[in-house]
Motif scaffolding. Structure first.
Motif, PDB file in Angstrom:
ATOM      1  N   GLY A  95      57.650  27.471  33.955  1.00 17.38           N
ATOM      2  CA  GLY A  95      56.619  27.556  34.981  1.00 17.38           C
ATOM      3  C   GLY A  95      55.448  26.612  34.791  1.00 17.38           C
ATOM      4  N   THR A  96      55.436  25.825  33.725  1.00 16.03           N
ATOM      5  CA  THR A  96      54.317  24.911  33.505  1.00 16.03           C
ATOM      6  C   THR A  96      54.543  23.606  34.265  1.00 16.03           C
ATOM      7  OG1 THR A  96      55.347  23.993  31.515  1.00 16.03           O
ATOM      8  CG2 THR A  96      53.824  25.842  31.219  1.00 16.03           C
ATOM      9  N   ASP A  97      53.459  22.908  34.500  1.00 15.70           N
ATOM     10  CA  ASP A  97      53.491  21.624  35.186  1.00 15.70           C
ATOM     11  C   ASP A  97      53.671  20.536  34.132  1.00 15.70           C
ATOM     12  OD1 ASP A  97      52.899  19.227  36.459  1.00 15.70           O
ATOM     13  OD2 ASP A  97      51.329  20.100  37.710  1.00 15.70           O
ATOM     14  N   ALA A  98      54.895  20.009  34.011  1.00  9.71           N
ATOM     15  CA  ALA A  98      55.201  19.040  32.955  1.00  9.71           C
ATOM     16  C   ALA A  98      54.319  17.801  33.066  1.00  9.71           C
ATOM     17  CB  ALA A  98      56.672  18.648  32.997  1.00  9.71           C
ATOM     18  N   ALA A  99      54.094  17.300  34.271  1.00 11.36           N
ATOM     19  CA  ALA A  99      53.273  16.099  34.455  1.00 11.36           C
ATOM     20  C   ALA A  99      51.861  16.330  33.946  1.00 11.36           C
ATOM     21  CB  ALA A  99      53.264  15.686  35.924  1.00 11.36           C
ATOM     22  N   ALA A 100      51.301  17.487  34.282  1.00  7.59           N
ATOM     23  CA  ALA A 100      49.936  17.799  33.838  1.00  7.59           C
ATOM     24  C   ALA A 100      49.887  17.961  32.329  1.00  7.59           C
ATOM     25  CB  ALA A 100      49.440  19.072  34.531  1.00  7.59           C
ATOM     26  N   ILE A 150      56.833  14.050  24.104  1.00  4.34           N
ATOM     27  CA  ILE A 150      56.891  13.961  25.569  1.00  4.34           C
ATOM     28  C   ILE A 150      58.196  14.551  26.081  1.00  4.34           C
ATOM     29  CG2 ILE A 150      57.073  12.342  27.498  1.00  4.34           C
ATOM     30  CD1 ILE A 150      55.066  10.553  26.008  1.00  4.34           C
ATOM     31  N   LEU A 151      59.308  14.223  25.436  1.00  6.12           N
ATOM     32  CA  LEU A 151      60.597  14.758  25.865  1.00  6.12           C
ATOM     33  C   LEU A 151      60.631  16.281  25.754  1.00  6.12           C
ATOM     34  CD1 LEU A 151      63.136  12.168  24.389  1.00  6.12           C
ATOM     35  CD2 LEU A 151      62.434  12.447  26.776  1.00  6.12           C
ATOM     36  N   ARG A 152      59.996  16.818  24.721  1.00  2.73           N
ATOM     37  CA  ARG A 152      59.945  18.288  24.594  1.00  2.73           C
ATOM     38  C   ARG A 152      59.181  18.899  25.754  1.00  2.73           C
ATOM     39  NH1 ARG A 152      58.934  17.120  19.191  1.00  2.73           N
ATOM     40  NH2 ARG A 152      56.738  17.769  19.337  1.00  2.73           N
ATOM     41  N   LEU A 153      58.074  18.250  26.159  1.00  2.96           N
ATOM     42  CA  LEU A 153      57.297  18.766  27.284  1.00  2.96           C
ATOM     43  C   LEU A 153      58.081  18.675  28.585  1.00  2.96           C
ATOM     44  CD1 LEU A 153      53.708  17.412  26.511  1.00  2.96           C
ATOM     45  CD2 LEU A 153      54.440  19.793  26.557  1.00  2.96           C
ATOM     46  N   LEU A 154      59.001  17.722  28.643  1.00  4.72           N
ATOM     47  CA  LEU A 154      59.842  17.596  29.831  1.00  4.72           C
ATOM     48  C   LEU A 154      61.011  18.570  29.794  1.00  4.72           C
ATOM     49  CD1 LEU A 154      60.025  13.710  30.287  1.00  4.72           C
ATOM     50  CD2 LEU A 154      58.417  15.343  31.274  1.00  4.72           C
ATOM     51  N   GLY A 155      61.154  19.274  28.664  1.00  2.00           N
ATOM     52  CA  GLY A 155      62.263  20.210  28.530  1.00  2.00           C
ATOM     53  C   GLY A 155      63.595  19.515  28.404  1.00  2.00           C
ATOM     54  N   ASP A 157      66.164  18.757  26.247  1.00  2.00           N
ATOM     55  CA  ASP A 157      66.833  18.986  24.967  1.00  2.00           C
ATOM     56  C   ASP A 157      67.879  17.908  24.699  1.00  2.00           C
ATOM     57  OD1 ASP A 157      65.350  21.262  24.502  1.00  2.00           O
ATOM     58  OD2 ASP A 157      66.748  22.540  25.590  1.00  2.00           O
ATOM     59  N   GLU A 158      68.592  17.538  25.738  1.00  2.00           N
ATOM     60  CA  GLU A 158      69.546  16.430  25.654  1.00  2.00           C
ATOM     61  C   GLU A 158      69.083  15.380  26.656  1.00  2.00           C
ATOM     62  OE1 GLU A 158      73.555  17.653  26.069  1.00  2.00           O
ATOM     63  OE2 GLU A 158      73.427  19.193  24.507  1.00  2.00           O
ATOM     64  N   ALA A 159      68.218  14.495  26.190  1.00  2.00           N
ATOM     65  CA  ALA A 159      67.552  13.552  27.079  1.00  2.00           C
ATOM     66  C   ALA A 159      68.538  12.567  27.697  1.00  2.00           C
ATOM     67  CB  ALA A 159      66.470  12.798  26.320  1.00  2.00           C
ATOM     68  N   SER A 160      68.447  12.421  29.007  1.00  2.00           N
ATOM     69  CA  SER A 160      69.234  11.409  29.703  1.00  2.00           C
ATOM     70  C   SER A 160      68.534  10.062  29.546  1.00  2.00           C
ATOM     71  CB  SER A 160      69.341  11.759  31.183  1.00  2.00           C
ATOM     72  OG  SER A 160      68.057  11.678  31.800  1.00  2.00           O
ATOM     73  N   GLU A 161      69.209   9.006  29.953  1.00  2.00           N
ATOM     74  CA  GLU A 161      68.579   7.688  29.881  1.00  2.00           C
ATOM     75  C   GLU A 161      67.372   7.617  30.815  1.00  2.00           C
ATOM     76  OE1 GLU A 161      67.445   4.485  28.317  1.00  2.00           O
ATOM     77  OE2 GLU A 161      69.217   5.528  27.538  1.00  2.00           O
ATOM     78  N   THR A 162      67.424   8.346  31.917  1.00  2.00           N
ATOM     79  CA  THR A 162      66.266   8.399  32.825  1.00  2.00           C
ATOM     80  C   THR A 162      65.091   9.090  32.149  1.00  2.00           C
ATOM     81  OG1 THR A 162      67.649   8.415  34.805  1.00  2.00           O
ATOM     82  CG2 THR A 162      65.407   9.261  35.040  1.00  2.00           C
ATOM     83  N   ASP A 163      65.358  10.199  31.447  1.00  2.00           N
ATOM     84  CA  ASP A 163      64.303  10.888  30.699  1.00  2.00           C
ATOM     85  C   ASP A 163      63.673   9.941  29.677  1.00  2.00           C
ATOM     86  OD1 ASP A 163      64.672  13.371  31.968  1.00  2.00           O
ATOM     87  OD2 ASP A 163      66.286  13.906  30.581  1.00  2.00           O
ATOM     88  N   ARG A 164      64.504   9.209  28.969  1.00  2.00           N
ATOM     89  CA  ARG A 164      64.013   8.297  27.943  1.00  2.00           C
ATOM     90  C   ARG A 164      63.195   7.166  28.582  1.00  2.00           C
ATOM     91  NH1 ARG A 164      66.094   8.627  22.889  1.00  2.00           N
ATOM     92  NH2 ARG A 164      65.872   6.379  22.549  1.00  2.00           N
ATOM     93  N   SER A 165      63.638   6.679  29.718  1.00  2.00           N
ATOM     94  CA  SER A 165      62.897   5.615  30.395  1.00  2.00           C
ATOM     95  C   SER A 165      61.534   6.120  30.857  1.00  2.00           C
ATOM     96  CB  SER A 165      63.693   5.099  31.599  1.00  2.00           C
ATOM     97  OG  SER A 165      64.863   4.438  31.174  1.00  2.00           O
ATOM     98  N   ARG A 166      61.483   7.341  31.369  1.00  2.00           N
ATOM     99  CA  ARG A 166      60.201   7.922  31.792  1.00  2.00           C
ATOM    100  C   ARG A 166      59.248   8.060  30.612  1.00  2.00           C
ATOM    101  NH1 ARG A 166      62.647  12.691  35.700  1.00  2.00           N
ATOM    102  NH2 ARG A 166      62.778  11.454  37.613  1.00  2.00           N
ATOM    103  N   ALA A 199      51.481   9.984  35.209  1.00  2.00           N
ATOM    104  CA  ALA A 199      52.390  11.079  34.837  1.00  2.00           C
ATOM    105  C   ALA A 199      52.967  11.727  36.082  1.00  2.00           C
ATOM    106  CB  ALA A 199      51.654  12.115  33.987  1.00  2.00           C
ATOM    107  N   ARG A 200      52.129  11.933  37.093  1.00  2.00           N
ATOM    108  CA  ARG A 200      52.597  12.561  38.332  1.00  2.00           C
ATOM    109  C   ARG A 200      53.653  11.674  39.021  1.00  2.00           C
ATOM    110  NH1 ARG A 200      52.281  17.394  38.957  1.00  2.00           N
ATOM    111  NH2 ARG A 200      50.094  17.401  38.387  1.00  2.00           N
ATOM    112  N   LEU A 201      53.386  10.384  39.114  1.00  2.00           N
ATOM    113  CA  LEU A 201      54.312   9.477  39.797  1.00  2.00           C
ATOM    114  C   LEU A 201      55.648   9.366  39.056  1.00  2.00           C
ATOM    115  CD1 LEU A 201      51.863   6.596  40.783  1.00  2.00           C
ATOM    116  CD2 LEU A 201      52.940   8.241  42.333  1.00  2.00           C
ATOM    117  N   LEU A 202      55.582   9.349  37.709  1.00  2.00           N
ATOM    118  CA  LEU A 202      56.797   9.168  36.918  1.00  2.00           C
ATOM    119  C   LEU A 202      57.623  10.453  36.779  1.00  2.00           C
ATOM    120  CD1 LEU A 202      55.462   6.860  34.097  1.00  2.00           C
ATOM    121  CD2 LEU A 202      57.348   6.314  35.645  1.00  2.00           C
TER     122      LEU A 202
END
Length: 205
Positions: A95-100, A150-155, A157-166, A199-202
């Motif tokens: 329920g948290t806002d990852a960007a924030a 940052i990846l942990r805050l994005l949740g 656990d198995e980061a995709s290449e898009t997650d890593r790029s962000r 952060a919001r845009l990405l």
């Protein structure tokens, strides 16, 4: 004694501490460089002074840190790790806002680093030096302590290449804003607003 004494050959990789004693020496070096950098700034810090302050031989210093810019980039990474270590709870919560959350983490980190302006300048100046030619093997930013936080805050656990790029783009954006704050090109308030927007845009789907 000049900084060239006991300098490793060009291209030699820094030694990785293995034993507890070696890790303790490395931390002493990083702490000594931090204290000297905070008091004197990058230009005034000499490698032999760092070795003396840390209580190690100059050859030991160069074994772990082949150049002064490389040393101060390691200081930056160490400070980030120390900061994140004091915030071990960093993780995605339902329920948290990852960007924030990511923006707040990076803003707070900037403020913490800027508490010591001379040291902040030292690590920033070091980042602009072409130290990579002497030490070619560098990890991906996403695999650094900050990237993993940052990846942990994005949740992720198995980061995709898009997650890593962000995560990578966020770190680059944060660093640019940090340097702009340091050089007073933008105000702290402007940097915070821009970091939240980035952060919001990405991160907004």
């Amino acid at each position: 004694m000049g900084d060239d004494v006991a300098r490793p050959a060009e291209g030699r990789q820094p030694a990785a501490p293995v034993s507890r004693g070696q890790m303790a020496r490395r931390v002493r070096i990083l702490r000594a460089a931090s204290e000297l950098g905070a008091r004197e700034g990058l230009a005034s810090v000499q490698m032999h002074d760092v070795a003396k302050e840390a209580g190690v031989a100059i050859a030991t210093l160069y074994r772990y840190f082949p150049s002064k810019p490389y040393l101060f980039m390691a200081v930056l990474e160490w400070h980030i790790e120390q900061y994140l270590g004091s915030h071990e709870h960093i993780a995605a919560a339902e329920g948290t806002d990852a960007a924030a959350e990511v923006a707040e983490l990076l803003i707070t980190l900037s403020v913490k680093l800027l508490d010591s302006p001379l040291l902040a300048s030292a690590v920033a100046l070091s980042s602009f030096t072409e130290y990579a030619t002497a030490v070619p093997a560098r990890i991906d930013l996403v695999d650094s302590a900050l990237g993993q936080a940052i990846l942990r805050l994005l949740g992720a656990d198995e980061a995709s290449e898009t997650d890593r790029s962000r995560a990578r783009l966020l770190i680059y954006g944060w660093w640019g804003l940090f340097v702009a704050m340091l050089t007073e090109e933008i105000s702290t308030e402007e940097a915070e607003t821009n970091m939240r927007l980035a952060a919001r845009l990405l991160l907004t789907p």
